[in-house]
Write a protein that holds these residues in place. Sequence first.
Motif, mmCIF file in Angstrom:
data_model
loop_
_atom_site.group_PDB
_atom_site.id
_atom_site.type_symbol
_atom_site.label_atom_id
_atom_site.label_comp_id
_atom_site.label_asym_id
_atom_site.label_seq_id
_atom_site.Cartn_x
_atom_site.Cartn_y
_atom_site.Cartn_z
ATOM 1 N N LEU A 28 -17.038 29.766 -15.820
ATOM 2 C CA LEU A 28 -17.663 28.769 -15.946
ATOM 3 C C LEU A 28 -19.346 29.264 -16.217
ATOM 4 C CD1 LEU A 28 -16.354 26.601 -13.094
ATOM 5 C CD2 LEU A 28 -16.481 25.723 -15.314
ATOM 6 N N ILE A 29 -19.570 29.056 -17.701
ATOM 7 C CA ILE A 29 -20.984 29.560 -17.987
ATOM 8 C C ILE A 29 -21.659 28.308 -17.910
ATOM 9 C CG2 ILE A 29 -22.057 30.693 -19.705
ATOM 10 C CD1 ILE A 29 -18.559 31.083 -19.759
ATOM 11 N N GLY A 38 -31.951 30.842 -22.109
ATOM 12 C CA GLY A 38 -31.990 32.242 -21.688
ATOM 13 C C GLY A 38 -30.842 33.101 -22.397
ATOM 14 N N GLY A 39 -29.985 32.192 -23.038
ATOM 15 C CA GLY A 39 -28.810 33.254 -23.764
ATOM 16 C C GLY A 39 -27.446 32.945 -23.480
ATOM 17 N N SER A 40 -27.220 31.758 -22.857
ATOM 18 C CA SER A 40 -25.892 31.552 -22.118
ATOM 19 C C SER A 40 -24.786 31.372 -23.401
ATOM 20 C CB SER A 40 -25.841 30.580 -21.137
ATOM 21 O OG SER A 40 -26.104 29.332 -21.807
ATOM 22 N N GLN A 41 -25.173 31.082 -24.389
ATOM 23 C CA GLN A 41 -24.130 30.737 -25.582
ATOM 24 C C GLN A 41 -23.645 32.109 -25.983
ATOM 25 O OE1 GLN A 41 -23.137 27.665 -27.106
ATOM 26 N NE2 GLN A 41 -21.544 29.314 -27.854
ATOM 27 N N GLU A 42 -24.313 33.313 -26.090
ATOM 28 C CA GLU A 42 -23.986 34.611 -26.465
ATOM 29 C C GLU A 42 -23.037 34.970 -25.217
ATOM 30 O OE1 GLU A 42 -27.800 33.752 -28.425
ATOM 31 O OE2 GLU A 42 -27.343 33.459 -26.415
ATOM 32 N N ILE A 43 -23.177 34.737 -24.035
ATOM 33 C CA ILE A 43 -22.417 34.843 -22.837
ATOM 34 C C ILE A 43 -21.140 34.298 -23.074
ATOM 35 C CG2 ILE A 43 -22.165 34.942 -20.480
ATOM 36 C CD1 ILE A 43 -25.091 35.071 -20.169
ATOM 37 N N GLU A 48 -15.236 34.701 -24.763
ATOM 38 C CA GLU A 48 -14.245 33.974 -25.554
ATOM 39 C C GLU A 48 -13.565 35.430 -25.982
ATOM 40 O OE1 GLU A 48 -14.607 30.325 -27.677
ATOM 41 O OE2 GLU A 48 -13.504 30.307 -25.790
ATOM 42 N N GLU A 49 -14.322 36.209 -26.639
ATOM 43 C CA GLU A 49 -13.710 37.294 -27.323
ATOM 44 C C GLU A 49 -12.973 38.543 -26.210
ATOM 45 O OE1 GLU A 49 -16.804 39.854 -28.763
ATOM 46 O OE2 GLU A 49 -17.521 38.064 -30.191
ATOM 47 N N LEU A 50 -13.468 38.582 -25.183
ATOM 48 C CA LEU A 50 -12.693 39.527 -23.992
ATOM 49 C C LEU A 50 -11.532 38.592 -23.491
ATOM 50 C CD1 LEU A 50 -16.015 40.383 -22.298
ATOM 51 C CD2 LEU A 50 -14.589 41.819 -23.362
ATOM 52 N N LYS A 96 -28.380 35.918 -13.521
ATOM 53 C CA LYS A 96 -29.212 36.529 -14.589
ATOM 54 C C LYS A 96 -28.522 37.406 -15.205
ATOM 55 C CE LYS A 96 -33.792 36.287 -11.887
ATOM 56 N NZ LYS A 96 -34.915 36.972 -11.210
ATOM 57 N N VAL A 97 -27.356 36.745 -15.693
ATOM 58 C CA VAL A 97 -26.452 37.492 -16.213
ATOM 59 C C VAL A 97 -26.793 37.804 -17.959
ATOM 60 C CG1 VAL A 97 -23.996 37.446 -17.417
ATOM 61 C CG2 VAL A 97 -24.522 36.532 -14.982
ATOM 62 N N LYS A 98 -26.467 38.921 -18.665
ATOM 63 C CA LYS A 98 -27.104 39.126 -19.889
ATOM 64 C C LYS A 98 -25.343 39.383 -20.559
ATOM 65 C CE LYS A 98 -31.126 41.306 -18.547
ATOM 66 N NZ LYS A 98 -31.907 42.641 -18.262
ATOM 67 N N PRO A 99 -25.443 39.333 -21.922
ATOM 68 C CA PRO A 99 -24.350 39.519 -22.586
ATOM 69 C C PRO A 99 -23.727 40.566 -22.587
ATOM 70 C CG PRO A 99 -25.841 38.271 -24.320
ATOM 71 C CD PRO A 99 -26.583 38.728 -22.741
ATOM 72 N N GLU A 100 -24.463 41.773 -22.167
ATOM 73 C CA GLU A 100 -23.914 43.297 -21.958
ATOM 74 C C GLU A 100 -23.430 43.325 -20.644
ATOM 75 O OE1 GLU A 100 -28.508 43.324 -21.867
ATOM 76 O OE2 GLU A 100 -26.840 42.557 -22.846
ATOM 77 N N ASP A 101 -23.414 42.256 -19.753
ATOM 78 C CA ASP A 101 -22.808 42.239 -18.448
ATOM 79 C C ASP A 101 -21.438 41.647 -18.616
ATOM 80 O OD1 ASP A 101 -25.213 43.253 -17.170
ATOM 81 O OD2 ASP A 101 -26.086 41.196 -17.040
ATOM 82 N N CYS A 102 -21.030 41.300 -19.462
ATOM 83 C CA CYS A 102 -19.513 40.222 -19.640
ATOM 84 C C CYS A 102 -18.529 41.206 -19.335
ATOM 85 C CB CYS A 102 -19.721 39.442 -21.042
ATOM 86 S SG CYS A 102 -20.963 38.218 -21.084
#
Length: 622
Positions: A28-29, A38-43, A48-50, A96-102
């Motif tokens: 749940l994002i 803060g960038g949650s759409q990119e997350i 979705e890709e993963l 404080k999640v970033k796309p690179e954390d996914c």
Amino acid sequence: MVLKSREDLKQIRVESQNKMAVDDCRILICAGTGCLAGGSQEIYNRFEELTKDIDSVSCEFGREIAHVGVKKSGCHGFCEMGPLVRIEPMNYLYIKVKPEDCEEIFNETILKGKPVERLLYEVDGKRYESQEEIPFYAKQTRLVLKNCGHIDAENIEEYLAFGGYSALEKVLFDMKPSEVVNEIEESNLRGRGGGGFQTGYKWRQVAKQPEKIRYVVCNGDEGDPGAFMDRSIMEGDPHKMIEGMMVAAYATGAQEGYVYVRAEYPLAISRLKGAIEQAEAYQLLGDNILGTDFSFKLHINKGAGAFVCGEGSALTASIEGERGMPRTKPPRTVEQGLFGKPTVLNNVETYANVPMIIENGSKWYLGIGTEGSPGTKAFALTGSVNNTGLIEVPMGTTLGEVIFSIGGGVKNDAKFKAVQIGGPSGGCLVDTDLELPLDFDSLKKRGAMIGSGGLVVMDENTCMVEVARFFMNFTQNESCGKCVPCREGTYRMLEILERIVNGEGKLEDLDMLEELGQAITDTALCGLGKSAALPVLSTLKTFRDEYEEHINKRCPAGSCEKLRSYVIDPEACKGCSKCARNCPVEAIEGVIKSPYVINQEKCIKCGACIDSCPFKAIAIAN
């Protein structure tokens, strides 16, 4: 699927629950406005890709094959720590999640069931794996906000799976309209938009009108600076508010409703539009709902950002296409509201309380909060507090509990000074009020009000005169100008306050502020006008010495630019001349290798000297 009966609704609810059960794991994002910024759409896109081929992956957290659901939820509330990601069924909350954390979350948590410890919330050396154990959440009672952050905000089926539209089902098939009104009246639900007017009494007044064309209107015009409670409900759980409006329509005999939302809430508008379209597709909105004689249609009306349109008669005038200005009363909105017809007008949070009351009963609701103010209240906690965000607590929770237990105390261990409650229409509370219960009656006795629920915390470095000037500037700009007390009175009060913060005030100005403030309170046309002077009157009462200091050309907090004076410590100054070379008006005088001096008559108080001094020899003298 078109729902034509009670049985159809029960069937789709079971089907929705079964669909949710397919997800062995849910990501749940937070897709509220703050986290999206803060960038949650990119997350969301990265997860979705993963997970697109996850059905064929063996996992290690107790299930042989996992189907992962990636969802956009509404606001989780812990805005200070966003973007936020919740993983179920473990209930991990990553901050404080970033796309690179996914990818790390995917590999460690989704595939192995292990927490990514560096992304967990930590305070006082303790990490919290479960969201529910985090003190910010553990000390709340989230009822209105229960689904926010836990369901897909854009999917009606998830609302149905969590028992959505059960209250509508109950009133349509098991209750008469008068019984619904009685239940709401007995619950003593009070309006969450400002003054705390009794909701059931308002509904009864509409229901008894001889005119049979009636309307239900939702006030989503949340204009207080720092307030975002209604926005978060509309973004995160829109169907709860819609269901509450439908119950109100059934109880009062209305067949049409309007949601008035400020245009500055594009995401809330988008989510509401989607929710209405989905409800219409299931025929939960429209004609002959669930095969009964009850019909209800719902429209969205965008406001242009006028604060005054939070007032009932101005709001209905705006929906009608007129300029949003209050009118004299009587007649009141319950008698002649929208299009001159009897109108139920409540705000988002009030309607969101209704389904719970219908499902659980008024006695259950009366067991929460205080006797005079039952239930919970959502607050937007902002300002100089460690845990800013959206909270929900039982009415009667003390101010100290909110700021220090849930909010985590004042930032940077500064001393608590005050809190502005209720926005421009509210008042100022101080350290002696920390044991004050936050409910309608207690705050009214203190000369303040809950308002829509904004709580702005201020520390010892805050200038209370500037705070009063800020709110008066806001109110004066937002005055519709219809009545003289508000139009002219707020303008004159703002003039005086600006003189004071500029070091040009006189002692008699304080008496004039009190006189003007009381006159506006007594004679303004609408509720917003009557409360316009409250921030000034309350700060004058509590911080009069600070006003007097300004008149003596000193700002104790050092925040009023015109009252600042910059001084160079001769002991710390090395005579490097860097400050003099960076001064835009040549106000710093001296010779190399000797202490420099600031000419106060030339100084424009820009602060360039402080920024340029390598020895920290320059400071603001309070």
